[in-house]
Motif scaffolding. Structure first.
Motif, PDB file in Angstrom:
ATOM      1  N   LEU A 314       0.858  -1.180   0.000  1.00 28.80           N
ATOM      2  CA  LEU A 314       0.000   0.000   0.000  1.00 28.80           C
ATOM      3  C   LEU A 314       0.895   1.231   0.000  1.00 28.80           C
ATOM      4  N   PHE A 315       0.534   2.199  -0.829  1.00 28.91           N
ATOM      5  CA  PHE A 315       1.334   3.416  -0.932  1.00 28.91           C
ATOM      6  C   PHE A 315       0.551   4.617  -0.430  1.00 28.91           C
ATOM      7  N   ASP A 316       1.251   5.471   0.302  1.00 31.27           N
ATOM      8  CA  ASP A 316       0.686   6.717   0.785  1.00 31.27           C
ATOM      9  C   ASP A 316       0.485   7.658  -0.401  1.00 31.27           C
ATOM     10  N   LEU A 317      -0.702   8.242  -0.502  1.00 30.78           N
ATOM     11  CA  LEU A 317      -1.019   9.134  -1.612  1.00 30.78           C
ATOM     12  C   LEU A 317      -0.032  10.296  -1.702  1.00 30.78           C
ATOM     13  N   ARG A 318       0.343  10.835  -0.561  1.00 31.97           N
ATOM     14  CA  ARG A 318       1.289  11.958  -0.544  1.00 31.97           C
ATOM     15  C   ARG A 318       2.666  11.545  -1.048  1.00 31.97           C
ATOM     16  N   GLN A 319       3.149  10.433  -0.521  1.00 37.94           N
ATOM     17  CA  GLN A 319       4.495   9.981  -0.896  1.00 37.94           C
ATOM     18  C   GLN A 319       4.536   9.544  -2.358  1.00 37.94           C
ATOM     19  N   GLY A 320       3.413   8.988  -2.833  1.00 39.09           N
ATOM     20  CA  GLY A 320       3.358   8.586  -4.225  1.00 39.09           C
ATOM     21  C   GLY A 320       3.526   9.763  -5.174  1.00 39.09           C
ATOM     22  N   LEU A 321       2.833  10.860  -4.860  1.00 37.52           N
ATOM     23  CA  LEU A 321       2.927  12.042  -5.725  1.00 37.52           C
ATOM     24  C   LEU A 321       4.267  12.737  -5.553  1.00 37.52           C
ATOM     25  N   GLU A 322       4.810  12.683  -4.328  1.00 29.84           N
ATOM     26  CA  GLU A 322       6.145  13.247  -4.114  1.00 29.84           C
ATOM     27  C   GLU A 322       7.174  12.509  -4.985  1.00 29.84           C
ATOM     28  N   LYS A 323       7.027  11.194  -5.034  1.00 33.28           N
ATOM     29  CA  LYS A 323       7.951  10.394  -5.830  1.00 33.28           C
ATOM     30  C   LYS A 323       7.717  10.625  -7.327  1.00 33.28           C
ATOM     31  N   GLU A 324       6.449  10.738  -7.704  1.00 35.84           N
ATOM     32  CA  GLU A 324       6.092  10.940  -9.101  1.00 35.84           C
ATOM     33  C   GLU A 324       6.689  12.228  -9.651  1.00 35.84           C
TER      34      GLU A 324
END
Length: 326
Positions: A314-324
């Motif tokens: 499961l990925f955190d929505l915030r961290q996912g966009l930060e990484k993106e």
């Protein structure tokens, strides 16, 4: 707490004052408004999104433009400089926050599912979002318990996003307190998403339904819901989910003018949409979507081996966009 003579007395003033802020009660919020500003303190440079008063103190709702984390803090703790929203977009154009807003805006012509709908490309896992629209039925606690049970050995607290509506909060205090207890016990890490105050739905076509219904007051839908979240001890995130995933270009722009990032979904399970690597999965946890809940529980069962080997996370929505957008 036993006092140590080796520590200065000022430490204890700071310690107890910080506890007081942590337990701050926001029942009497006044002058709550959109108020963009840079907010600087030591090595921190944050963006203020809202300002308000409570208990004779002035507060800011702040976002870290790199991590997308939000927090509430005293205005007096920061040096602030007021900005227009367009200035925010220009000054912070290279941050994950502004890049996420711009990515969401790129899909603003869609009647359904505008906004960010796929958070982390090519990653082995999903971002789970659970919507709590107004409902007379009890919370589907089995969703949250299943997430914890499945991921407790590999991800604890397990990250997920909950899109919460005002009328759900008003009718489900026990369920809300239960969710908050899971966060307090570090079983789950919940990102609280604004899902409007009223979440109105009618029998008109989609172009005149949900937030597109005539007479909709966005200040009530957005800001009153944030106030209710704060009163219930929830820190509003920078994310927003349209009721019914329904919007048009004009309303997407208005939502973004509040400093919010619309979040859609490319895997609404109850509609038969299957998740791929990095999908933003949508299920309703308000008791009204039995098929979506069953599909999610089944999805967890099929992924058990991958979860244990950390091949499906499961990925955190915030961290996912930060990484993106790094």
């Amino acid at each position: 707490m036993k006092l140590s003579k080796s520590l200065p007395l000022t430490f204890f003033y700071i310690y107890f004052f910080s506890l007081k802020i942590f337990a701050q009660n926001f029942d009497d919020i006044k002058r709550y408004k959109v108020n963009f500003a840079t907010a600087a303190r030591a090595n921190e440079k944050l963006i203020a999104l809202r300002s308000f008063s409570a208990n004779n103190q002035k507060y800011l709702l702040l976002v870290n433009p790199e991590t997308l984390d939000t927090k509430v803090d005293l205005t007096s703790n920061y040096t602030t400089s007021s900005l227009q929203f367009q200035n925010v977009l220009a000054i912070f154009k290279n941050t994950a926050y502004v890049k996420s807003i711009e990515a969401a805006a790129a899909k603003d012509l869609q009647l359904q599912n505008a906004g960010i709908d796929h958070a982390i490309p090519n990653e082995k896992g999903i971002t789970l979002t659970i919507d709590l629209c107004p409902s007379h039925k009890a919370l589907d606690r089995i969703i949250f318990q299943s997430v914890f049970d499945e991921f407790k050995k590999t991800e604890q607290p397990a990250p997920l996003a909950v899109s919460v509506s005002g009328k759900w909060m008003l009718k489900h205090q026990d369920d809300l307190n239960w969710l908050k207890s899971l966060v307090a016990k570090k079983e789950l890490d919940i990102t609280w998403v604004n899902h409007t105050y009223n979440h109105e739905v009618n029998k008109l076509p989609l172009s005149e339904n949900f937030l597109l219904a005539p007479g909709t007051n966005l200040d009530i839908e957005v800001l009153e819901n944030e106030k209710l979240m704060l009163k219930n001890g929830l820190t509003p995130s920078v994310f927003f989910r349209f009721p019914g995933l329904v919007s048009d270009k004009a309303i997407v722009e208005k939502i973004e003018s509040y400093g919010l990032i619309p979040v859609g979904s490319d895997a609404w399970l109850a509609k038969g949409q299957q998740p791929n690597a990095g999908s933003i999965v949508l299920i309703h946890g308000n008791g009204n979507e039995e098929i979506g809940v069953k599909d999610f529980i089944q999805l967890l069962k099929t992924k058990q081996a991958d979860v244990k080997s950390k091949q499906w996370l499961l990925f955190d929505l915030r961290q996912g966009l930060e990484k993106e957008f790094e």
